[in-house]
Scaffold this motif. Structure first.
Motif, PDB file in Angstrom:
ATOM      1  N   ARG A  14       0.950  -1.084   0.038  1.00 41.38           N
ATOM      2  CA  ARG A  14      -0.063   0.003  -0.061  1.00 41.38           C
ATOM      3  C   ARG A  14       0.873   1.274  -0.094  1.00 41.38           C
ATOM      4  O   ARG A  14       1.982   1.441   0.760  1.00 41.38           O
ATOM      5  CB  ARG A  14      -0.858  -0.124   1.136  1.00 41.38           C
ATOM      6  CG  ARG A  14      -1.773   1.037   1.404  1.00 41.38           C
ATOM      7  CD  ARG A  14      -2.778   0.742   2.572  1.00 41.38           C
ATOM      8  NE  ARG A  14      -3.349   2.037   2.840  1.00 41.38           N
ATOM      9  CZ  ARG A  14      -4.588   2.397   3.884  1.00 41.38           C
ATOM     10  NH1 ARG A  14      -4.933   1.128   4.362  1.00 41.38           N
ATOM     11  NH2 ARG A  14      -5.106   3.410   4.119  1.00 41.38           N
ATOM     12  N   THR A  19      -0.287   6.583   3.103  1.00 38.68           N
ATOM     13  CA  THR A  19      -1.582   6.764   3.600  1.00 38.68           C
ATOM     14  C   THR A  19      -1.809   8.379   3.335  1.00 38.68           C
ATOM     15  O   THR A  19      -3.045   8.966   3.058  1.00 38.68           O
ATOM     16  CB  THR A  19      -2.050   6.582   4.976  1.00 38.68           C
ATOM     17  OG1 THR A  19      -0.890   7.283   5.855  1.00 38.68           O
ATOM     18  CG2 THR A  19      -1.983   5.110   5.127  1.00 38.68           C
ATOM     19  N   GLU A  34      -2.701  -1.814  -3.126  1.00 36.43           N
ATOM     20  CA  GLU A  34      -3.799  -2.241  -2.121  1.00 36.43           C
ATOM     21  C   GLU A  34      -4.709  -3.144  -2.963  1.00 36.43           C
ATOM     22  O   GLU A  34      -5.024  -3.027  -4.057  1.00 36.43           O
ATOM     23  CB  GLU A  34      -4.236  -1.170  -1.522  1.00 36.43           C
ATOM     24  CG  GLU A  34      -5.161  -1.575  -0.170  1.00 36.43           C
ATOM     25  CD  GLU A  34      -5.658  -0.368   0.366  1.00 36.43           C
ATOM     26  OE1 GLU A  34      -5.957  -0.524   1.689  1.00 36.43           O
ATOM     27  OE2 GLU A  34      -5.992   0.557  -0.309  1.00 36.43           O
ATOM     28  N   VAL A  59      -8.142  -4.566  -2.349  1.00 43.14           N
ATOM     29  CA  VAL A  59      -9.495  -4.314  -1.181  1.00 43.14           C
ATOM     30  C   VAL A  59     -10.538  -5.245  -1.807  1.00 43.14           C
ATOM     31  O   VAL A  59     -10.913  -5.177  -3.000  1.00 43.14           O
ATOM     32  CB  VAL A  59      -9.730  -2.913  -1.320  1.00 43.14           C
ATOM     33  CG1 VAL A  59     -11.021  -2.560  -0.548  1.00 43.14           C
ATOM     34  CG2 VAL A  59      -8.703  -1.880  -0.743  1.00 43.14           C
ATOM     35  N   ASP A  81      -5.868  -6.766   1.627  1.00 41.09           N
ATOM     36  CA  ASP A  81      -5.694  -6.002   2.745  1.00 41.09           C
ATOM     37  C   ASP A  81      -6.768  -5.322   3.700  1.00 41.09           C
ATOM     38  O   ASP A  81      -6.689  -5.000   4.668  1.00 41.09           O
ATOM     39  CB  ASP A  81      -4.725  -4.740   2.065  1.00 41.09           C
ATOM     40  CG  ASP A  81      -3.385  -5.405   1.533  1.00 41.09           C
ATOM     41  OD1 ASP A  81      -2.847  -6.305   1.850  1.00 41.09           O
ATOM     42  OD2 ASP A  81      -3.437  -4.738   0.305  1.00 41.09           O
ATOM     43  N   ARG A  82      -7.773  -4.891   2.937  1.00 35.96           N
ATOM     44  CA  ARG A  82      -9.016  -4.520   3.601  1.00 35.96           C
ATOM     45  C   ARG A  82     -10.042  -4.936   2.745  1.00 35.96           C
ATOM     46  O   ARG A  82     -10.147  -5.476   1.707  1.00 35.96           O
ATOM     47  CB  ARG A  82      -9.079  -2.830   3.486  1.00 35.96           C
ATOM     48  CG  ARG A  82      -8.249  -2.156   4.425  1.00 35.96           C
ATOM     49  CD  ARG A  82      -8.592  -0.586   4.283  1.00 35.96           C
ATOM     50  NE  ARG A  82      -8.295   0.078   2.935  1.00 35.96           N
ATOM     51  CZ  ARG A  82      -9.333   0.725   2.390  1.00 35.96           C
ATOM     52  NH1 ARG A  82     -10.272   0.867   2.699  1.00 35.96           N
ATOM     53  NH2 ARG A  82      -8.964   1.147   1.148  1.00 35.96           N
ATOM     54  N   GLU A  84     -16.322  -1.927   7.230  1.00 36.90           N
ATOM     55  CA  GLU A  84     -15.046  -2.045   6.514  1.00 36.90           C
ATOM     56  C   GLU A  84     -14.136  -2.636   7.532  1.00 36.90           C
ATOM     57  O   GLU A  84     -14.123  -2.349   8.604  1.00 36.90           O
ATOM     58  CB  GLU A  84     -14.549  -0.495   6.238  1.00 36.90           C
ATOM     59  CG  GLU A  84     -13.274  -0.596   5.551  1.00 36.90           C
ATOM     60  CD  GLU A  84     -12.776   1.152   5.585  1.00 36.90           C
ATOM     61  OE1 GLU A  84     -13.537   1.882   5.822  1.00 36.90           O
ATOM     62  OE2 GLU A  84     -11.587   1.084   5.437  1.00 36.90           O
ATOM     63  N   SER A 135      -9.978  -4.172   8.512  1.00 34.73           N
ATOM     64  CA  SER A 135      -8.662  -4.370   8.060  1.00 34.73           C
ATOM     65  C   SER A 135      -8.430  -5.976   8.005  1.00 34.73           C
ATOM     66  O   SER A 135      -9.343  -6.798   8.613  1.00 34.73           O
ATOM     67  CB  SER A 135      -7.623  -3.627   8.992  1.00 34.73           C
ATOM     68  OG  SER A 135      -7.769  -4.524  10.375  1.00 34.73           O
ATOM     69  N   ARG A 136      -7.036  -6.424   7.584  1.00 39.72           N
ATOM     70  CA  ARG A 136      -6.801  -7.675   7.337  1.00 39.72           C
ATOM     71  C   ARG A 136      -6.994  -8.250   8.774  1.00 39.72           C
ATOM     72  O   ARG A 136      -7.435  -9.541   9.090  1.00 39.72           O
ATOM     73  CB  ARG A 136      -5.425  -7.740   6.738  1.00 39.72           C
ATOM     74  CG  ARG A 136      -5.001  -9.181   6.247  1.00 39.72           C
ATOM     75  CD  ARG A 136      -3.636  -9.092   5.597  1.00 39.72           C
ATOM     76  NE  ARG A 136      -2.919 -10.536   5.447  1.00 39.72           N
ATOM     77  CZ  ARG A 136      -3.186 -11.003   4.140  1.00 39.72           C
ATOM     78  NH1 ARG A 136      -4.013 -10.263   3.150  1.00 39.72           N
ATOM     79  NH2 ARG A 136      -2.858 -12.203   3.704  1.00 39.72           N
ATOM     80  N   GLU A 164      -8.834  -7.504  11.357  1.00 45.86           N
ATOM     81  CA  GLU A 164      -9.801  -7.678  12.035  1.00 45.86           C
ATOM     82  C   GLU A 164     -10.761  -8.586  11.263  1.00 45.86           C
ATOM     83  O   GLU A 164     -11.835  -8.915  12.131  1.00 45.86           O
ATOM     84  CB  GLU A 164     -10.603  -6.232  11.925  1.00 45.86           C
ATOM     85  CG  GLU A 164      -9.809  -5.124  12.860  1.00 45.86           C
ATOM     86  CD  GLU A 164     -10.263  -3.680  12.089  1.00 45.86           C
ATOM     87  OE1 GLU A 164     -10.635  -2.886  13.126  1.00 45.86           O
ATOM     88  OE2 GLU A 164     -10.935  -3.318  11.014  1.00 45.86           O
TER      89      GLU A 164
END
Length: 516
Positions: free
Chosen positions: A257, A260, A295, A297, A480-481, A493, A495-496, A498
């Motif tokens: 990624r 940010t 990324e 997604v 990744d998300r 939404e 994260s990886r 979560e």
């Protein structure tokens, strides 16, 4: 233990330049569900075409014995007269005829050439009840879902007094609920004495419904296993299919990624789309998502959640009626009202339906790869065929497309290799953002791993990837998300770290938006 109802001995089938089957042996016992699995191109469908008479006797070597009798089928009708009926992955139904008419198509309930509609409806109703189809027999096939269309095909087979039912990838286009109902029906038919062969890439389904599994690789029989035996694990089957242990189902992923602080490569804000016919219905309802360079997604959701509708409507508004929202590329608002506009802005879309929307099946592999970027292989508006062939050869090697010649028609390729051609077509135009809609649907675990590796490499090169999939383990292994959708709305939404299957499924079954 019941004796064999079917034996195929030392089957050899050769096409020009290719030996599709080499000394294949298959034994199916009376009353069992027998699975056949193998990588795309292993010879599974070719073997079934030999059995059903699509490849007639004399066009192959070896023997086919059914109920102890040597069979020399000259066409499909001959095999059906013996009670062998095959249901192909592409269903052979006429959409604008009724369910009853489709069930008896080619097998009309007639006396002296005059169809008895009372008899047709009576028998159709009985068959529909037997397969658990509760529609009216006058209902058009076009007006029912794919899962119910599969049941029509099975009812059609039962109308022919089937003794051996062959299903080629029966759940490839079905959601989990429809797949479960179809597998339950197979078990019920088995309890009534039916013998079935099921070709499938879904190993969990094989373990659920099959008694035995025969593994093919490179046109050869590797082994036949007892599915219920403790040693018949998914890893054992995969090892037989691909000829090696597959220690990891997904490539080792290092997220690539971008910073940010940088603007997302693609950002979709408050995107709303109405159904193309029912224009009061929102199929995408105020969805906002983003993806950065490097990324991957994921977008998870059940059937009807609006995932494909979102992708298609952003990509040139190829679905539904646009009702609002903006698309930003690298922080700047862009127009994607047409497909050429979307492509010009570096956006590509790999469709979930490669046969209808991703490929021209009547054209060559080379032409299919170059179609999305003909300007890159043209001089003064004329395609340079030598340059086109060079491009196709480059992708044949880099994507490991299994074909002796890029001049072959793409329809001759297996599903996994066709999917590599679709990916090649869009990689050729060097997009910045890729929507991948069910990119591994209907392909085997070996080809899946190759495609996963390609996707990971694209992300490593700085591409932004939006990955739509119905398989949660696939999203968890690659992304990744992950965003979740339900009823056209964004519900979460993650994260990886979560994301788990339980967490995603809870969000996928919600009916209103959750704000993080």
């Amino acid at each position: 233990m019941a004796g064999p109802v079917l034996e195929m001995r030392s089957i050899v089938k050769t096409f020009p330049g290719v030996k599709a089957l080499s000394d294949v042996t298959l034994t199916v016992r009376q009353g069992e569900v027998h699975a056949i699995c193998g990588e795309n191109g292993a010879g599974k469908s070719t073997l079934m075409k030999v059995l059903s008479g699509v490849h007639p006797h004399g066009s192959y070597e070896g023997d086919v014995l059914f109920e102890g009798e040597t069979c020399r089928f000259k066409d499909i009708r001959a095999s059906e007269q013996h009670g062998i009926v095959i249901i192909h992955q592409e269903l052979a139904l006429v959409p604008y005829l009724s369910i009853a008419e489709n069930i008896f198509l080619g097998n009309e309930q007639a006396t002296r050439g005059v169809i008895s509609w009372n008899e047709t409806l009576r028998k159709a109703t009985e068959l529909m009840r037997r397969v658990g189809l509760h529609e009216h027999p006058h209902t058009r096939v076009a007006d029912i879902g794919v899962g119910k269309q599969q049941l029509v095909e099975i009812a059609k087979a039962l109308s022919k007094k089937v003794k051996l039912l062959v299903l080629d990838e029966p759940t490839a286009a079905l959601n989990d609920e429809d797949s479960g109902e179809l597998l339950t029906l197979l078990a019920e038919l088995q309890s009534q004495g039916m013998t079935s062969i099921i070709i499938s890439h879904k190993l969990n389904e094989i373990r659920r419904v099959a008694d035995s599994v025969t593994i093919l690789r490179d046109g050869r029989t590797i082994e036949t296993l007892d599915v219920k035996a403790a040693e018949t694990t998914e890893d054992r089957i995969i090892s037989g299919m691909i000829g090696r242990d597959l220690d990891h189902r997904f490539p080792e992923r290092t997220p690539h990624r971008s910073e940010t602080s940088a603007a997302p490569a693609l950002e979709i804000r408050d995107w709303t789309v109405h159904h193309p016919i029912d224009q009061q219905r929102r199929v995408v309802d105020g969805v906002s998502i983003n993806v950065r360079r490097g990324e991957i997604v994921g977008i998870a959701g059940l059937m009807g959640a609006g995932r494909t509708e979102l992708a298609m409507s952003v990509f040139g508004r190829t679905y539904g009626r646009y009702a609002g929202g903006t698309v930003l590329k690298d922080g700047r608002e862009i127009r994607t009202k047409t497909v050429p506009e979307a492509v010009a802005h570096g956006i590509a879309y790999v469709t979930e339906d490669r046969k209808h929307y991703g490929l021209n099946l009547d054209d060559t592999i080379g032409r299919n790869i170059s179609l999305s970027g003909l300007g890159n292989v043209a001089r003064r508006g004329i395609v340079d065929e030598h340059e086109e062939r060079k491009v196709a050869e480059r992708f044949r090697k880099s994507m490991n497309i299994k074909t002796p010649n890029v001049a072959e028609r793409v329809s001759k390729l297996s599903g996994g290799n066709q999917q590599k051609v679709v990916l090649s077509k869009w990689i050729f135009v060097e997009p910045d953002v890729l929507f991948l809609d069910e990119p591994t649907r209907g392909i085997d675990v070996g080809a899946k791993f190759e495609i996963y590796t390609v996707i990971d490499k694209l992300a490593a090169e700085g591409k932004a990837v939006l990955f739509i999939s119905s398989e949660l383990p696939e999203l968890l292994g690659m992304c990744d998300r992950i965003y979740t959708m339900a009823a056209g709305r964004l519900t979460g939404e993650f994260s990886r770290a979560e994301a788990t299957q339980d967490v995603l499924m809870r969000q996928m079954t919600k009916d209103k938006e959750v704000t993080r």
